[in-house]
Motif scaffolding. Sequence first.
Motif, short mmCIF file in Angstrom:
data_model
loop_
_atom_site.label_atom_id
_atom_site.label_comp_id
_atom_site.label_asym_id
_atom_site.label_seq_id
_atom_site.Cartn_x
_atom_site.Cartn_y
_atom_site.Cartn_z
N LYS A 4 0.83 -1.21 0.00
CA LYS A 4 0.00 0.00 0.00
C LYS A 4 0.86 1.26 0.00
O LYS A 4 0.56 2.23 -0.69
CB LYS A 4 -0.94 0.00 1.21
N VAL A 5 1.93 1.22 0.81
CA VAL A 5 2.85 2.37 0.84
C VAL A 5 3.51 2.55 -0.52
O VAL A 5 3.66 3.68 -1.02
CB VAL A 5 3.92 2.15 1.94
N LYS A 6 3.87 1.43 -1.14
CA LYS A 6 4.50 1.49 -2.46
C LYS A 6 3.55 2.09 -3.49
O LYS A 6 3.94 2.92 -4.32
CB LYS A 6 4.92 0.08 -2.88
N GLN A 7 2.29 1.67 -3.46
CA GLN A 7 1.29 2.22 -4.38
C GLN A 7 1.08 3.70 -4.14
O GLN A 7 0.91 4.48 -5.08
CB GLN A 7 -0.03 1.46 -4.22
N PHE A 8 1.08 4.09 -2.85
CA PHE A 8 0.88 5.50 -2.50
C PHE A 8 2.01 6.36 -3.06
O PHE A 8 1.77 7.41 -3.66
CB PHE A 8 0.80 5.64 -0.98
N THR A 9 3.24 5.92 -2.85
CA THR A 9 4.39 6.71 -3.31
C THR A 9 4.55 6.67 -4.82
O THR A 9 5.28 7.50 -5.39
CB THR A 9 5.69 6.21 -2.65
N ASP A 10 3.90 5.72 -5.47
CA ASP A 10 3.98 5.61 -6.93
C ASP A 10 2.82 6.33 -7.61
O ASP A 10 2.76 6.41 -8.83
CB ASP A 10 3.98 4.13 -7.34
N SER A 11 1.89 6.87 -6.82
CA SER A 11 0.70 7.49 -7.39
C SER A 11 1.03 8.82 -8.05
O SER A 11 2.04 9.47 -7.74
CB SER A 11 -0.36 7.70 -6.30
N THR A 12 0.15 9.25 -8.93
CA THR A 12 0.33 10.53 -9.63
C THR A 12 0.31 11.69 -8.65
O THR A 12 1.10 12.64 -8.77
CB THR A 12 -0.79 10.72 -10.67
N ASN A 13 -0.59 11.64 -7.66
CA ASN A 13 -0.70 12.73 -6.68
C ASN A 13 0.58 12.88 -5.87
O ASN A 13 1.03 14.01 -5.61
CB ASN A 13 -1.89 12.48 -5.74
N PHE A 14 1.18 11.76 -5.48
CA PHE A 14 2.43 11.83 -4.71
C PHE A 14 3.56 12.38 -5.58
O PHE A 14 4.38 13.19 -5.12
CB PHE A 14 2.80 10.45 -4.17
N THR A 15 3.61 11.96 -6.83
CA THR A 15 4.66 12.42 -7.75
C THR A 15 4.57 13.93 -7.95
O THR A 15 5.59 14.64 -7.92
CB THR A 15 4.55 11.71 -9.11
N ASN A 157 9.17 14.34 -15.47
CA ASN A 157 8.47 13.71 -16.60
C ASN A 157 9.46 12.93 -17.47
O ASN A 157 9.13 11.83 -17.96
CB ASN A 157 7.77 14.77 -17.44
N TYR A 158 10.66 13.47 -17.65
CA TYR A 158 11.69 12.80 -18.45
C TYR A 158 12.12 11.49 -17.78
O TYR A 158 12.38 10.48 -18.45
CB TYR A 158 12.89 13.73 -18.63
N LEU A 159 12.22 11.50 -16.44
CA LEU A 159 12.65 10.31 -15.70
C LEU A 159 11.60 9.20 -15.76
O LEU A 159 11.94 8.01 -15.73
CB LEU A 159 12.94 10.69 -14.24
N SER A 160 10.33 9.60 -15.85
CA SER A 160 9.26 8.59 -15.92
C SER A 160 8.16 9.11 -16.85
O SER A 160 7.08 9.51 -16.41
CB SER A 160 8.70 8.32 -14.52
N PRO A 161 8.43 9.12 -18.17
CA PRO A 161 7.53 9.78 -19.12
C PRO A 161 6.17 9.11 -19.28
O PRO A 161 5.20 9.76 -19.67
CB PRO A 161 8.31 9.74 -20.43
N HIS A 162 6.09 7.81 -18.99
CA HIS A 162 4.84 7.09 -19.26
C HIS A 162 4.05 6.72 -18.00
O HIS A 162 2.98 6.13 -18.11
CB HIS A 162 5.13 5.79 -20.04
N ARG A 163 4.59 7.05 -16.83
CA ARG A 163 3.96 6.55 -15.61
C ARG A 163 2.55 7.11 -15.40
O ARG A 163 1.65 6.38 -14.99
CB ARG A 163 4.84 6.86 -14.40
N TYR A 164 2.37 8.40 -15.66
CA TYR A 164 1.02 8.97 -15.49
C TYR A 164 0.03 8.25 -16.39
O TYR A 164 -1.08 7.89 -15.95
CB TYR A 164 1.04 10.47 -15.82
N THR A 165 0.40 8.03 -17.64
CA THR A 165 -0.49 7.36 -18.58
C THR A 165 -0.80 5.94 -18.11
O THR A 165 -1.95 5.48 -18.19
CB THR A 165 0.15 7.30 -19.98
N GLU A 166 0.23 5.24 -17.61
CA GLU A 166 0.02 3.88 -17.12
C GLU A 166 -0.97 3.85 -15.95
O GLU A 166 -1.84 2.98 -15.88
CB GLU A 166 1.36 3.26 -16.69
N LEU A 167 -0.82 4.81 -15.04
CA LEU A 167 -1.72 4.85 -13.88
C LEU A 167 -3.14 5.21 -14.29
O LEU A 167 -4.12 4.68 -13.74
CB LEU A 167 -1.19 5.84 -12.84
N GLN A 168 -3.28 6.12 -15.26
CA GLN A 168 -4.61 6.46 -15.76
C GLN A 168 -5.24 5.27 -16.48
O GLN A 168 -6.44 5.02 -16.37
CB GLN A 168 -4.53 7.67 -16.70
#
Length: 733
Positions: A4-15, A157-168
């Motif tokens: 759960k902590v991992k998911q929280f820190t990986d979320s778009t809002n946390f980023t 965004n450069y470090l993780s360009p696709h993460r937001y899209t993946e989470l959406q």
Amino acid sequence: MIQKVKQFTDSTNFTKALTVTFAAVLPVIILSQFGLFETGFALAIGAVLTYPADIPSNIKHRTRGLLTASLIVVLCTLIANLTYVIPLLFYPITIVLVFFLSMISVYGQRATMVSFSGLLAITLASGHIHYGWDILEYCLLIWAGGFIYTATSLLFNYLSPHRYTELQLAECLKLTSKYMKQRGHLWDIDANRDEITQKQLFLQVELNTNHENLREVLLRRSSNAGNSNRSRKMLLVFISLLEVLELALSTSFDHSKLHQKFSTSPKVLSTYQNLAYNIAKTLRKISKSLENKKEYKAKHKLLRDLEKFEQAIQDYKKARGKAAADVYLLTNMLHYAEKQIEKIKVIERAFTTKTSHKDMQGRDKDLEKFLKPEYYPLHTLKENLSLSSTIFRLSLRLTITIAIGFIIGGLFPLQNVYWILLTIVVIMRPGYGLTKQRSYQRIVGTVLGCIIAFGLLAVLSNTFAIAVLAITCMLLGFTFTAINYRIGATFVTVFVVFIYSMLNPDVNEVIQYRIIDTVIGAGLAFIANYFFWPAWEFIQLPVFIKKSIEGNRNYLEEIALLYNKKGEVPTSYRVARKNAFIEVGNLTASYQRMTQEPKSKQKQQTQAYKLAVLNHTLLSSLASLGTYIQSHQTSKASDAFNVVIQAVMRNLNYAIAILNNEENTAVTELEQTQELDARFTELKHIRLQELQAIALTDKQGFNEKMQEAQLVIEQLVWLNNLSEKIVKASKQL
């Protein structure tokens, strides 16, 4: 807990929270080492004020939005500082500026967030006035802070360009799974179908928002999709999910009737329900693998479930004989399941193999037409300068409330008047329900935050420890503001009190005034939303209903064109379908907001819900007809078919005319009814003659055309009935 902590820190809002915290805190830490704390703090303010405008899009639009926001923040700060020394200039100019910034929200979400940045800058500047050349220096530092945030955001965004899209996309999979699960619940013999329908409608609202976010990030950079397997994969999955939803919406069953028919053979329906649940679980499983960055491994054997259902049908036929009507219903259910599993297999393959250009062939045509155009014509602003516009009402309300906040600050010895103004800007929303909710959450969060901060400061004296806690609370405050506003307000309050404790030793007075100012600001926002040009949903409801009917009408028009012309599905068809989904979702969202308003203001609530359900059912029927036309080799459309379509269109236009108070432009219901009775009879006779002629040489062709004729005629009858019900419901509104 670790997961759960991992998911929280990986979320778009946390980023996003980490981005703004990094951009704001780093300059303060570095410059403080050289005794330039105030310089670093000014840079931090510039970063924080630019942050709201950071909404997902391609790099070009994102950068442009952030730079525009930083420029507006600087201009607002400059104007406030230059005019403050002359009250006769400061207050009128500030009030006009507040109104103008509020009004630019008519240009969409990005403009709304840029507007929010500007409003925050005005209120904050009114509490931190500079003089002389300090004004220019301070504004340049604010601007530099905006650039720092922009650069930091682009770096993340450069470090993780696709993460937001993946989470959406993971969220889209999850919401679609919930929708499919609700369809599974419909097969319970004692299911509350009205409640399930309402849940599906509300899920459709969430899905519409999610789909718009995905279109923004996927389609705007689709020009690069051909060079990226990841981009192709995500786009393919998104399009497939849209097709899954459309197919689900287009296929409805009379569950009560089916339970009666198969009451002595419940196994056949329970087998199908299990298949329906496993379809939902598969989508959920894919969502979790994407969310957790894990390799997807299929858990549910959908093809095996399909075979079980097929076997159940065969067992039923053996036990009951070839009851044609019953077997035909079961066969339709089987065909639907086959199509749905076929689309889900496409999604599964996208996560287990490479996606090629061939997979996207024909699917990525004219994708840019599904996006809202990025331009800001002046006439849009002019058209909204009336009380019929929700944004205009909000702008007036906010402007007057800010003016009252200034007056209260002048009349009473309050320490930080700008806290009142900030609270008003942050809390006030177009709708009463959300403003009321945020007012309550803001007050509770502030009081709770002050208590926590006071307790911690009573036992802490180490400046370094307080600074670390302040940064942590800032990070959590920005994260939770979008998830749970009350928790977010709590952490933000703790952060603010900690900062003031390092700057001002009399922190007890800070806490006292923080609570007082927040209560005043929240109270003003709540009262203003009730008394100053409130945007009650019953006022806007006819507009949402009209747009929903128009969306369905335009979709029907495209379906009729496709049925007459045949050939490839045009982009205009898909755009009309998308708009119909969005408008029906907007109508449902309006009904949702109405339920949060005072009982005395929930006028026509029953009719609103009735029209929302009718429009959703009409959309379902249209999707059914459209899906059938796309997946079958249909025969030439007869004149009778077109006349019936025109009659349905006429009914929908009549309903729109009623909502526009233009009833006299429509033909009489009696003329429509007499003509349709004749046309339905004609349609059946024509089809019967055509099919009998075909049957002499082609038995299989006869069966296929019989199925087509039956389905199309049934859909036309149902479409006409729905359109008539919409007319009647519109009259009662």
